[in-house]
Design an enzyme around this catalytic site. Sequence first.
Site, mmCIF file in Angstrom:
data_model
loop_
_atom_site.group_PDB
_atom_site.id
_atom_site.type_symbol
_atom_site.label_atom_id
_atom_site.label_comp_id
_atom_site.label_asym_id
_atom_site.label_seq_id
_atom_site.Cartn_x
_atom_site.Cartn_y
_atom_site.Cartn_z
ATOM 1 N N VAL A 11 -32.681 -57.362 3.267
ATOM 2 C CA VAL A 11 -33.307 -56.307 2.470
ATOM 3 C C VAL A 11 -32.284 -55.223 2.108
ATOM 4 O O VAL A 11 -32.166 -54.818 0.948
ATOM 5 C CB VAL A 11 -34.505 -55.689 3.235
ATOM 6 C CG1 VAL A 11 -35.057 -54.481 2.505
ATOM 7 C CG2 VAL A 11 -35.590 -56.737 3.432
ATOM 8 N N ASP A 30 -23.610 -50.340 8.381
ATOM 9 C CA ASP A 30 -24.134 -51.246 9.407
ATOM 10 C C ASP A 30 -23.328 -50.976 10.666
ATOM 11 O O ASP A 30 -22.135 -50.664 10.595
ATOM 12 C CB ASP A 30 -23.950 -52.711 8.965
ATOM 13 C CG ASP A 30 -24.969 -53.614 9.634
ATOM 14 O OD1 ASP A 30 -25.820 -54.178 8.939
ATOM 15 O OD2 ASP A 30 -24.925 -53.726 10.880
ATOM 16 N N LYS A 35 -19.321 -57.426 10.349
ATOM 17 C CA LYS A 35 -20.044 -57.646 9.090
ATOM 18 C C LYS A 35 -19.496 -56.727 7.986
ATOM 19 O O LYS A 35 -19.246 -57.164 6.856
ATOM 20 C CB LYS A 35 -21.513 -57.324 9.337
ATOM 21 C CG LYS A 35 -22.466 -57.992 8.403
ATOM 22 C CD LYS A 35 -23.848 -57.656 8.901
ATOM 23 C CE LYS A 35 -24.922 -58.384 8.208
ATOM 24 N NZ LYS A 35 -26.240 -57.940 8.633
ATOM 25 N N GLU A 155 -40.654 -52.911 0.334
ATOM 26 C CA GLU A 155 -40.066 -53.887 -0.609
ATOM 27 C C GLU A 155 -40.973 -55.113 -0.675
ATOM 28 O O GLU A 155 -41.718 -55.381 0.259
ATOM 29 C CB GLU A 155 -38.648 -54.272 -0.158
ATOM 30 C CG GLU A 155 -38.496 -54.713 1.292
ATOM 31 C CD GLU A 155 -38.917 -56.126 1.573
ATOM 32 O OE1 GLU A 155 -38.905 -56.935 0.634
ATOM 33 O OE2 GLU A 155 -39.258 -56.427 2.734
ATOM 34 N N ASN A 215 -48.777 -59.159 2.056
ATOM 35 C CA ASN A 215 -48.295 -60.334 2.788
ATOM 36 C C ASN A 215 -49.430 -61.079 3.493
ATOM 37 O O ASN A 215 -49.457 -62.310 3.515
ATOM 38 C CB ASN A 215 -47.215 -59.930 3.802
ATOM 39 C CG ASN A 215 -45.849 -59.823 3.132
ATOM 40 O OD1 ASN A 215 -45.710 -60.145 1.962
ATOM 41 N ND2 ASN A 215 -44.859 -59.365 3.853
ATOM 42 N N PHE A 256 -48.754 -69.278 -5.438
ATOM 43 C CA PHE A 256 -49.091 -69.460 -4.020
ATOM 44 C C PHE A 256 -50.263 -70.406 -3.815
ATOM 45 O O PHE A 256 -51.158 -70.158 -3.026
ATOM 46 C CB PHE A 256 -49.347 -68.095 -3.349
ATOM 47 C CG PHE A 256 -48.068 -67.471 -2.894
ATOM 48 C CD1 PHE A 256 -47.204 -66.919 -3.819
ATOM 49 C CD2 PHE A 256 -47.691 -67.488 -1.565
ATOM 50 C CE1 PHE A 256 -45.983 -66.399 -3.437
ATOM 51 C CE2 PHE A 256 -46.477 -66.962 -1.166
ATOM 52 C CZ PHE A 256 -45.622 -66.419 -2.105
ATOM 53 N N LEU A 257 -50.244 -71.495 -4.562
ATOM 54 C CA LEU A 257 -51.281 -72.508 -4.401
ATOM 55 C C LEU A 257 -50.672 -73.881 -4.105
ATOM 56 O O LEU A 257 -51.356 -74.885 -4.210
ATOM 57 C CB LEU A 257 -52.151 -72.583 -5.664
ATOM 58 C CG LEU A 257 -53.042 -71.360 -5.924
ATOM 59 C CD1 LEU A 257 -53.802 -71.514 -7.238
ATOM 60 C CD2 LEU A 257 -54.024 -71.137 -4.777
ATOM 61 N N CYS A 267 -41.158 -62.773 7.090
ATOM 62 C CA CYS A 267 -42.201 -61.790 6.783
ATOM 63 C C CYS A 267 -43.615 -62.241 7.132
ATOM 64 O O CYS A 267 -44.294 -61.582 7.918
ATOM 65 C CB CYS A 267 -42.151 -61.421 5.310
ATOM 66 S SG CYS A 267 -40.711 -60.453 4.912
ATOM 67 N N ARG A 334 -35.716 -68.568 9.915
ATOM 68 C CA ARG A 334 -36.673 -67.939 10.828
ATOM 69 C C ARG A 334 -38.080 -68.538 10.651
ATOM 70 O O ARG A 334 -38.554 -68.679 9.538
ATOM 71 C CB ARG A 334 -36.698 -66.422 10.604
ATOM 72 C CG ARG A 334 -35.464 -65.751 11.219
ATOM 73 C CD ARG A 334 -35.403 -64.288 10.911
ATOM 74 N NE ARG A 334 -34.935 -64.027 9.552
ATOM 75 C CZ ARG A 334 -34.765 -62.820 9.038
ATOM 76 N NH1 ARG A 334 -35.030 -61.758 9.767
ATOM 77 N NH2 ARG A 334 -34.337 -62.666 7.802
#
Length: 443
Positions: A11, A30, A35, A155, A215, A256-257, A267, A334
Amino acid sequence: MKIAIIGTGYVGLVTGTCLSELGHHVIAFDHDQAKIAALKKGQVPIYEPGLNGMIHRMVEAKRLYFSTDIEAYIHEVSATIVAVGTPSKCDGSADLSYVEVAIKRIAPLVREGSIIINKSTVPVGTAFKTSQWINDCLKAKGKKQGTVHAVSNPEFLREGAAVEDFLNPDRVIIGVSSDEAFKIARDIYAPFAAKGVPIIKTNTQTAELIKYAANAYLATRLSFINEMSDLCEKTEADIRTLSTAIGLDKRIGPHFLRPGPGYGGSCFPKDTRALLDTAKQYKQDMSIVRSSVESNDLRKANLLERVKQKWGALSGLRISLFGLTFKADTDDVRETPSFDMIKNLHHENVEMSVFDPQGADNFKIMLKNFKFESPLLHYSKDMSECLKGSDGLIILTEWAQFSTLLPEDVKTHMRHARIFDFRNILDEKIFLEAGIEYQGIGY
Ligand code: UDX
């Protein structure tokens, strides 16, 4: 405007880079020195289409900088965006410790009149806590309280399409408790407002809940379509036609079907659990969200059972697996359904060859973190190698390159030419015509 970003994860990195693309000057911090050192050398730690090139362009244009030295720069900015992780705790609640550490570190350093924006997905009420943390820090430093404002600005970026999503938002949500704070936040997104993107001003609680509602709604929709898909299988109906048909209803819409092996990612699983935890705190039963979480967990746990129902016992065989990431166009693993599948195949003593265009490195790290080792698991460098000597191919992620698979590839490399496609990405007809066993889902 000068903006700071705390956190260069998915993000933070996408947000910071895209804000510099919009014309702002962004410094991304960070605490991970390696990184930041890599980013300074132009090495981008995540795979996200379009991001790499944009980072290079923005660094060259001197609108994007990377640093670990928060103290040196943060007093210059008008807005600081917090984009650190909010992982699930064991009880499902969101772990706010990274957010708290970040806010407490920056609050004494930022300029009076500036804003601290929470982009991390945080439970309702976190902006109040944030204000409290800020004021405590200001007081401890002998500074005036109430001069730095907490803003909630969630977001809605999809991994794999995050850059595109950021630059073409459906809406921008700004949760504030003061007009001054709103003005600064709105200025950040002025280029979007100019294009007619709705900028929704609301209180911080509503902004925080909007993210969870979006979500949880989408996750519920997926559990619903996956259950419809199972019912189609039992009734000789076809989910592909069913999804198209209901999606044409304007009240429902086409997205989303698509049925699949169950939702994963950073998420949906985390945010649905956190929403249930919030509901529990407020003594409210959200039975719909709870059911959709249970339905998804069960789906992932039963993936191998479905294959075995079709193919019989697999012990001692070699199975190929296409896809380690939770969806295509990302290297994120994840909560990926592939992990459930691989664990179960391992317990059934099945030899596995796996291939993913981007996800193998992260998958190996995840297995290490979960202390899961399997001598039965072998990583392949491409699709052909993965298929060699195999007794069945299982497809779990909808990477475009998997859909280029040809019947010849299957016949040449596999010992037993059969495919279980949990994403319905292959053209069933050409495989069946070539004499290959093919099983999609939902029909
Ligand atoms: C999601 C939200 O879309 C985004 O707004 C939010 O900020 C973060 O969470 P992301 O997790 O990146 O984004 O992926 P998304 O594309 O939404 O897919 C989520 C899961 O649903 C994936 O496991 C995907 O495979 C699955 N999915 C999606 C389906 O199974 N079928 C579909 O039709 C769509």
